[in-house]
Each structure stands twice: as C-alpha cells, then as structure tokens.
Design a protein around this motif. Structure first.
Motif, PDB file in Angstrom:
ATOM      1  N   ALA A  62     103.935 -27.662  29.121  1.00  0.00           N
ATOM      2  CA  ALA A  62     102.668 -26.944  29.328  1.00  0.00           C
ATOM      3  C   ALA A  62     101.595 -27.883  29.887  1.00  0.00           C
ATOM      4  O   ALA A  62     100.826 -27.535  30.811  1.00  0.00           O
ATOM      5  CB  ALA A  62     102.200 -26.343  28.004  1.00  0.00           C
ATOM      6  N   SER A  63     101.551 -29.112  29.344  1.00  0.00           N
ATOM      7  CA  SER A  63     100.565 -30.072  29.825  1.00  0.00           C
ATOM      8  C   SER A  63     100.847 -30.472  31.256  1.00  0.00           C
ATOM      9  O   SER A  63      99.914 -30.653  32.070  1.00  0.00           O
ATOM     10  CB  SER A  63     100.584 -31.307  28.911  1.00  0.00           C
ATOM     11  N   THR A  64     102.115 -30.615  31.610  1.00  0.00           N
ATOM     12  CA  THR A  64     102.483 -30.969  32.983  1.00  0.00           C
ATOM     13  C   THR A  64     102.030 -29.890  33.963  1.00  0.00           C
ATOM     14  O   THR A  64     101.504 -30.177  35.056  1.00  0.00           O
ATOM     15  CB  THR A  64     104.001 -31.188  33.085  1.00  0.00           C
ATOM     16  N   ALA A  65     102.204 -28.633  33.570  1.00  0.00           N
ATOM     17  CA  ALA A  65     101.806 -27.527  34.453  1.00  0.00           C
ATOM     18  C   ALA A  65     100.291 -27.488  34.635  1.00  0.00           C
ATOM     19  O   ALA A  65      99.780 -27.329  35.766  1.00  0.00           O
ATOM     20  CB  ALA A  65     102.309 -26.211  33.860  1.00  0.00           C
ATOM     21  N   LEU A  66      99.564 -27.646  33.544  1.00  0.00           N
ATOM     22  CA  LEU A  66      98.109 -27.627  33.645  1.00  0.00           C
ATOM     23  C   LEU A  66      97.597 -28.832  34.413  1.00  0.00           C
ATOM     24  O   LEU A  66      96.633 -28.719  35.221  1.00  0.00           O
ATOM     25  CB  LEU A  66      97.500 -27.607  32.237  1.00  0.00           C
ATOM     26  N   LEU A  67      98.189 -29.999  34.200  1.00  0.00           N
ATOM     27  CA  LEU A  67      97.746 -31.196  34.910  1.00  0.00           C
ATOM     28  C   LEU A  67      97.941 -31.044  36.410  1.00  0.00           C
ATOM     29  O   LEU A  67      97.059 -31.423  37.213  1.00  0.00           O
ATOM     30  CB  LEU A  67      98.513 -32.417  34.378  1.00  0.00           C
ATOM     31  N   GLY A  70      90.925 -32.534  41.601  1.00  0.00           N
ATOM     32  CA  GLY A  70      91.093 -33.945  41.919  1.00  0.00           C
ATOM     33  C   GLY A  70      91.249 -34.770  40.654  1.00  0.00           C
ATOM     34  O   GLY A  70      91.179 -34.283  39.521  1.00  0.00           O
ATOM     35  N   GLU A  71      91.398 -36.084  40.884  1.00  0.00           N
ATOM     36  CA  GLU A  71      91.737 -36.985  39.791  1.00  0.00           C
ATOM     37  C   GLU A  71      90.535 -37.284  38.875  1.00  0.00           C
ATOM     38  O   GLU A  71      90.714 -37.584  37.707  1.00  0.00           O
ATOM     39  CB  GLU A  71      92.286 -38.301  40.336  1.00  0.00           C
ATOM     40  N   GLY A  72      89.348 -37.235  39.368  1.00  0.00           N
ATOM     41  CA  GLY A  72      88.209 -37.667  38.568  1.00  0.00           C
ATOM     42  C   GLY A  72      87.564 -36.575  37.754  1.00  0.00           C
ATOM     43  O   GLY A  72      86.579 -36.829  37.043  1.00  0.00           O
ATOM     44  N   HIS A  73      88.052 -35.381  37.816  1.00  0.00           N
ATOM     45  CA  HIS A  73      87.437 -34.268  37.096  1.00  0.00           C
ATOM     46  C   HIS A  73      87.697 -34.448  35.600  1.00  0.00           C
ATOM     47  O   HIS A  73      88.761 -34.892  35.172  1.00  0.00           O
ATOM     48  CB  HIS A  73      88.031 -32.935  37.576  1.00  0.00           C
ATOM     49  N   PRO A  74      86.661 -34.101  34.794  1.00  0.00           N
ATOM     50  CA  PRO A  74      86.846 -34.284  33.341  1.00  0.00           C
ATOM     51  C   PRO A  74      88.042 -33.524  32.762  1.00  0.00           C
ATOM     52  O   PRO A  74      88.734 -34.026  31.879  1.00  0.00           O
ATOM     53  CB  PRO A  74      85.522 -33.751  32.768  1.00  0.00           C
ATOM     54  N   LYS A  75      88.253 -32.290  33.256  1.00  0.00           N
ATOM     55  CA  LYS A  75      89.400 -31.529  32.745  1.00  0.00           C
ATOM     56  C   LYS A  75      90.728 -32.204  33.127  1.00  0.00           C
ATOM     57  O   LYS A  75      91.694 -32.172  32.355  1.00  0.00           O
ATOM     58  CB  LYS A  75      89.377 -30.103  33.269  1.00  0.00           C
ATOM     59  N   VAL A  76      90.766 -32.809  34.300  1.00  0.00           N
ATOM     60  CA  VAL A  76      91.997 -33.495  34.734  1.00  0.00           C
ATOM     61  C   VAL A  76      92.232 -34.708  33.841  1.00  0.00           C
ATOM     62  O   VAL A  76      93.361 -34.988  33.394  1.00  0.00           O
ATOM     63  CB  VAL A  76      91.902 -33.912  36.209  1.00  0.00           C
ATOM     64  N   ILE A  77      91.114 -35.438  33.557  1.00  0.00           N
ATOM     65  CA  ILE A  77      91.257 -36.627  32.706  1.00  0.00           C
ATOM     66  C   ILE A  77      91.691 -36.215  31.308  1.00  0.00           C
ATOM     67  O   ILE A  77      92.573 -36.847  30.691  1.00  0.00           O
ATOM     68  CB  ILE A  77      89.910 -37.388  32.681  1.00  0.00           C
ATOM     69  N   ALA A  78      91.087 -35.145  30.791  1.00  0.00           N
ATOM     70  CA  ALA A  78      91.449 -34.682  29.437  1.00  0.00           C
ATOM     71  C   ALA A  78      92.919 -34.226  29.386  1.00  0.00           C
ATOM     72  O   ALA A  78      93.667 -34.514  28.433  1.00  0.00           O
ATOM     73  CB  ALA A  78      90.507 -33.552  29.009  1.00  0.00           C
ATOM     74  N   GLU A  79      93.328 -33.528  30.455  1.00  0.00           N
ATOM     75  CA  GLU A  79      94.723 -33.042  30.468  1.00  0.00           C
ATOM     76  C   GLU A  79      95.707 -34.191  30.646  1.00  0.00           C
ATOM     77  O   GLU A  79      96.828 -34.163  30.124  1.00  0.00           O
ATOM     78  CB  GLU A  79      94.887 -32.015  31.581  1.00  0.00           C
ATOM     79  N   GLN A  80      95.215 -35.230  31.383  1.00  0.00           N
ATOM     80  CA  GLN A  80      96.072 -36.408  31.547  1.00  0.00           C
ATOM     81  C   GLN A  80      96.287 -37.112  30.203  1.00  0.00           C
ATOM     82  O   GLN A  80      97.400 -37.561  29.880  1.00  0.00           O
ATOM     83  CB  GLN A  80      95.423 -37.365  32.552  1.00  0.00           C
ATOM     84  N   LEU A  81      95.214 -37.195  29.425  1.00  0.00           N
ATOM     85  CA  LEU A  81      95.340 -37.789  28.099  1.00  0.00           C
ATOM     86  C   LEU A  81      96.278 -36.965  27.204  1.00  0.00           C
ATOM     87  O   LEU A  81      97.090 -37.509  26.443  1.00  0.00           O
ATOM     88  CB  LEU A  81      93.951 -37.907  27.454  1.00  0.00           C
ATOM     89  N   ARG A  82      96.125 -35.639  27.326  1.00  0.00           N
ATOM     90  CA  ARG A  82      97.034 -34.741  26.555  1.00  0.00           C
ATOM     91  C   ARG A  82      98.478 -34.954  26.981  1.00  0.00           C
ATOM     92  O   ARG A  82      99.400 -35.017  26.137  1.00  0.00           O
ATOM     93  CB  ARG A  82      96.602 -33.299  26.770  1.00  0.00           C
ATOM     94  N   TYR A  83      98.715 -35.052  28.277  1.00  0.00           N
ATOM     95  CA  TYR A  83     100.077 -35.258  28.804  1.00  0.00           C
ATOM     96  C   TYR A  83     100.652 -36.587  28.313  1.00  0.00           C
ATOM     97  O   TYR A  83     101.800 -36.657  27.876  1.00  0.00           O
ATOM     98  CB  TYR A  83     100.047 -35.205  30.322  1.00  0.00           C
ATOM     99  N   ASN A  84      99.850 -37.657  28.375  1.00  0.00           N
ATOM    100  CA  ASN A  84     100.331 -38.969  27.935  1.00  0.00           C
ATOM    101  C   ASN A  84     100.652 -38.985  26.442  1.00  0.00           C
ATOM    102  O   ASN A  84     101.629 -39.588  25.993  1.00  0.00           O
ATOM    103  CB  ASN A  84      99.283 -40.035  28.266  1.00  0.00           C
ATOM    104  N   ALA A  85      99.811 -38.289  25.661  1.00  0.00           N
ATOM    105  CA  ALA A  85     100.056 -38.235  24.213  1.00  0.00           C
ATOM    106  C   ALA A  85     101.337 -37.469  23.901  1.00  0.00           C
ATOM    107  O   ALA A  85     102.144 -37.878  23.047  1.00  0.00           O
ATOM    108  CB  ALA A  85      98.844 -37.601  23.508  1.00  0.00           C
ATOM    109  N   ALA A  86     101.547 -36.356  24.610  1.00  0.00           N
ATOM    110  CA  ALA A  86     102.760 -35.561  24.374  1.00  0.00           C
ATOM    111  C   ALA A  86     104.011 -36.329  24.791  1.00  0.00           C
ATOM    112  O   ALA A  86     105.046 -36.311  24.103  1.00  0.00           O
ATOM    113  CB  ALA A  86     102.673 -34.238  25.139  1.00  0.00           C
TER     114      ALA A  86
END
Length: 409
Positions: free
Chosen positions: A217-222, A230-246
């Motif tokens: 799910a995190s991969t799809a949202l990311l 883009g890469e610098g958007h807060p939602k992208v950064i938050a989802e990236q953190l979620r993806y890395n944690a998962a």
C-alpha cells in the motif's frame, strides 16, 4: 472232510512322507515249484505232534486215535481227509479235533517264525538306531556351535538379500525420477526447494503478511505522490518514511522467521493470489522431502546389504556342512524307519511260510457203519466153521488116514 489252501497272494505298499516307502508282498503258496504246501500240510496232519494234540482233545491215547487217511487231489489245492471212530459222533469229534490241532500247530509255527525273524532283524535295527542317533547328534552339535540353525534360515537370508537388492534398484529409479522432477520445478519457479519452504513459512505468518500488505500500500501511494508532487512534497516525504519503516519491519520479521535475506525473493510475492504457483511450491517441497527420505533409506539399505552379504558368506560355508549332515541324518532316518516298518509289515504277514487253510467241506457224520459188514461177516464165519470142522476131523482121524496112505504107497 476237505481242506483248501487259497492260491492268491497279497501285497501292500506303505509310503511315509519325507522318509521313504515300505513294500510288503506275500507270494501265492503255489507260485514256487520247489515245494507244495499241500504235501507239507499232509505230513503235518500225520505228525506225532498234531496227532497227540488231537488225541488229547478227544481224551484218547495216540494209539486209539489212529492215523487219518489223506488224499491230495491233483491240479487243486484241496486235501481230502478221512478218519474212523467207534461211533459216528466219535468220528466227527476226531475230525474236528484233528483240524483244530492242525490250526494250533500252524499258529505255533507262525509265532515262532515271527519271533525268530524279529530277533535276527532286531540286531540290524539296533545298528541302524546307533547310526541314526549319531547322525542326529552331529546335526545338533553343529547347530549349537554355529550361527546357522537350519537350511531354511540360510535360504531366507539369501531371499532377503535378493529382495533388498531389488528394492534398491527400484528406489534408485525413484530417486532419479524425483531429482529430475525437482530440478524441473525449481527451474520453472526460479527458486530452490529451500527457498520455497521459506516462502511458505513467511506466507503463513500473520505479521509478515500484514507488513507485506502495508509495504504494497505504501509503495502504491509513494509512486502516486511522487508522480503528482515530486520528491520534495511533504506527503511524498511522509510516505517515503512510511515505506522505509514498513520495509525495515518486513526485513526484520523475515530475518527472525526464515533467516537473513529470505525476504529478498518474497517481498513482492503473495501466494494467496496465485494458488497454482502455491501448489507448485508445495510440490517442489514435497519432491525435495521425498528425495531426501529415499536417499536416506537407500543409505540404510546399503548398510544392511553389506551386513547381509557378510552373513551370507559366513552362512554359505556353514550351510554346506549342515546340508551334508542333514542328508546323512535323513538317510539314516529313512533306513531306520523303513527297517522298522518292514518288521511291522512282516508281523502282519503271518501266512507267508504257512498259508491259510480253510474247511471246504465240514466233517460229515457217518450214516451207516463202514466196518464190519454183516454179510461179509456171515460168509467169513461160515468159511471159518468149515475150515475148523475140517481141521478137527482130520486131526481126529489122522492115524486112519496115515495107514490108508501107507497102504496105497
């Protein structure tokens, strides 16, 4: 009366399982031309022993009993016997007494013959018994000091070894078949049987499956957020953190359950969504397990084969000795049993030397006096009176007759 000797012989054949057979044969009394049993029986009827027994049965002396007249009918086995007495009843009793005495004498002779034959054969039988006991002792002694108890044990061992070799051939074919089958599945799936097993372990873990769904799910949202902002958007950064944690949690869970680097091949694999692939994984694992089990069984069978081969080599030498001893024992047993059976058969054959005798015509009771004859007695008396009278007359006139003869001279 008339006596008859049956003219047929008798024979019997007795088979003893696994031992041998006994043949008993009684020849016909008239088959041999050397002697005629009727003549033997005639002489026996006239012998002192038979006549003495008959006289005792009639309470008479041997002289008063007299001798019978015996006639042998040519070309038959019949003896015609006639005997006289002072009366019809006495003649009948004497005839029966003579017949009973003959049978009694024959019984005595038959028993004596059997007894003497038993004594002579018993010595030979004792020798056979000694040999039989010695052969049995040899077999027992060998069995006690050897590993082989019976030939059946050696035959069973050889059969077991042969069956073991045949089973190994069959298992070798199974191992080859399973190895090819496992290799084909492994190539098609791109995994080894070990990795397939780890995949089932991970897929059956609830926490791992939850983390895998979270990662998907995190991969799809990311991907969606990156393409939109883009890469610098807060939602992208938050989802990236979620993806890395998962992903980190998934890696830790896989390392904990299936070992390090196990999640590398299965992070994107969900077997529930592909039942056929899951079945192929299961077949690969089963084939691998069967292959390992059969290989272990083959190794165990190989060790057993080596042990049995060593035993066969040892038993082969002992079986040859045991077979020789067993054959010697079987031969001694067959000889002893046959000899013993011949003795028993000889006891049953009591009519070999003295054939059975039967009454063909029972002693008849005379209906008229055979002697003296009345007419003959009268004629003999008259002739006797004439001779006596003539003799007395000549004796009384002998002087006158002498003088008359002298004058003529």
């Amino acid at each position: 009366m008339e006596l008859v000797l049956p003219g047929t012989g008798a024979s019997s054949n007795v088979s003893i399982d696994n031992v041998g057979q006994v043949v008993s044969q009684t020849s016909a009394p008239f088959s041999s031309g050397g002697f005629n049993p009727r003549v033997n029986y005639k002489e026996m009827l006239l012998s002192r022993g038979v006549l003495f027994l008959a006289s005792q049965k009639t309470e008479m002396t041997s002289a008063d009993f007299g001798q019978p007249k015996i006639v042998l009918t040519e070309q038959t086995s019949i003896l015609g016997i006639s005997i006289t007495g002072k009366s019809a009843a006495q003649a009948n009793r004497k005839a029966w007494a003579l017949y009973d005495s003959l049978q009694q004498e024959l019984t005595r002779l038959r028993k004596d013959e059997v007894s003497r034959r038993d004594i002579s054969i018993q010595g030979v039988l004792d020798d056979y018994r000694v040999k039989l006991n010695q052969a049995r002792a040899n077999v027992t002694e060998f069995q006690q000091r050897s590993f082989l108890v019976s030939l059946a044990q050696f035959e069973l061992l050889v059969a077991s070894l042969q069956s073991l070799k045949e089973k190994q051939i069959y298992l070798h074919a199974q191992v080859k078949n399973l190895a090819n089958y496992r290799h084909g599945l492994s190539q098609n799936l791109g995994v080894s049987s070990d990795l397939a097993g780890k995949a089932f372990i991970l897929q059956s873990d609830v926490e791992f499956r939850g983390l895998l769904k979270e990662l998907d799910a995190s991969t799809a949202l990311l991907s969606e957020y990156q393409s939109r902002w883009g890469e610098g958007h807060p939602k992208v950064i938050a989802e990236q953190l979620r993806y890395n944690a998962a992903k980190k949690s998934l890696l830790n869970r896989s390392n904990e359950i299936a070992g390090p680097h196990a999640s590398t091949s299965f992070t994107s694999l969900n077997l529930e969504l592909n039942p056929k692939r899951a079945q192929m994984f299961a077949d690969l694992i089963e084939a691998s397990a069967l292959h390992s089990g059969i290989q272990a069984e083959l190794a165990d069978l190989k060790r057993t084969e080596l042990q049995l081969s060593d035993q066969v080599k040892l038993y082969a030498r002992e079986s040859a000795v045991l077979d020789r001893l067993q054959k010697e024992f079987d031969l001694a047993e067959a000889i002893f049993t046959s000899a013993a059976a011949r003795i028993e058969a000889g006891k049953a054959d009591v009519f070999a030397s003295y054939p059975v005798v039967q009454v063909l015509t029972t002693p008849s009771t005379p209906t008229e006096v055979d002697s003296p004859i009345t007419v003959l007695g009268l004629v003999a008396g008259a002739v006797g009176i004439i001779f006596i009278t003539s003799g007395v007359t000549v004796l009384c006139n002998r002087r006158r007759l002498v003088k008359l003869l002298l004058k003529r001279n």
